[in-house]
Design an enzyme around this catalytic site. Structure first.
Site, PDB file in Angstrom:
ATOM      1  N   ARG A  72       0.916  -1.285   0.028  1.00  0.00           N
ATOM      2  CA  ARG A  72       0.100   0.044  -0.081  1.00  0.00           C
ATOM      3  C   ARG A  72       0.999   1.389   0.127  1.00  0.00           C
ATOM      4  NH1 ARG A  72      -2.961  -1.587   5.506  1.00  0.00           N
ATOM      5  NH2 ARG A  72      -0.581  -1.974   5.952  1.00  0.00           N
ATOM      6  N   HIS A 101       5.121   3.944   7.821  1.00  0.00           N
ATOM      7  CA  HIS A 101       3.585   4.403   7.575  1.00  0.00           C
ATOM      8  C   HIS A 101       2.752   3.568   8.582  1.00  0.00           C
ATOM      9  CE1 HIS A 101       2.852  -0.082   6.159  1.00  0.00           C
ATOM     10  NE2 HIS A 101       4.083  -0.188   6.041  1.00  0.00           N
TER      11      HIS A 101
END
Ligand SMILES: [Zn+2]
Length: 202
Positions: free
Chosen positions: A43, A98
């Protein structure tokens, strides 16, 4: 993998012709300005987040965006860092963590990784990150994943600075280090303050 063939056909039909001049130049010219070190997580797509063209980012992606501290002998990550900094002469290095990182979540929540011994061994490169996040937590035995993600970016920047190629470029003022955290849910990219990392503050 049927959609890959479709994607390649669409790339050749629609995308490549629009960037034909760029690819013609890149065919014999590889001069990226930035080394981007991110997580292997599907992602977190560096070129998408930064809206950069081919040729702009030299990318290393590892589980947990980990950069082992320098040791004699070398390995794939060390070689890629050295090539980017010394041979390609990148001016900026970004370590990007992230949200919802599987590697950081496994560490923060103490997941049983006995079925994935290579993963467990690799994540030991985040031992300092985990120690710092735990020290800054509630002391209740749990570590906040978001806090660990931030500590881990800072720790990997410090690890980067132990690599002779990076240390040399930093001393000469030829490279700048940056720590980022990308949030998958809202698309924000937070740049960590230099004070969050000894490597950045140096
Ligand atoms: Zn991750």
């Amino acid at each position: 993998m049927p959609h890959f063939a479709e994607g390649i056909a669409r790339f050749q039909r629609e995308v490549f012709p629009a960037k034909a001049g760029l690819f013609a130049r890149l065919a014999s010219d590889h001069r990226p300005g930035t080394l981007f070190i991110g997580c292997s997580d599907a992602r977190v797509v560096p070129e998408l987040i930064t809206q950069t063209d081919p040729g702009e980012l030299f990318v290393i992606r590892t589980a947990g965006n980990l950069v082992p501290a320098h040791t004699p002998g070398g390995d794939g990550v060390t070689a890629a860092v050295e090539y980017a900094v010394t041979v390609l002469g990148v001016r900026d290095v970004v370590v990007c963590g992230h949200s919802a990182c599987g590697a950081m979540t496994a560490l923060a929540e103490g997941h049983d990784l006995s079925a994935a011994p290579a993963v467990a061994a690799w994540l030991r490169h985040a031992d300092a990150s985990l120690a710092r996040a735990a020290a800054g937590g509630t002391g209740a035995g749990t570590v906040d994943v978001a806090a660990l993600v931030r500590e881990n970016v800072a720790a990997q920047l410090a690890n980067l600075a132990t690599h002779p190629s990076v240390a040399r470029a930093l001393a000469a003022g030829e490279v700048r280090l940056h720590g980022w955290v990308f949030d998958i849910a809202d698309g924000t990219v937070e740049e960590l303050p230099a004070a969050a990392s000894p490597a950045l503050a140096a």
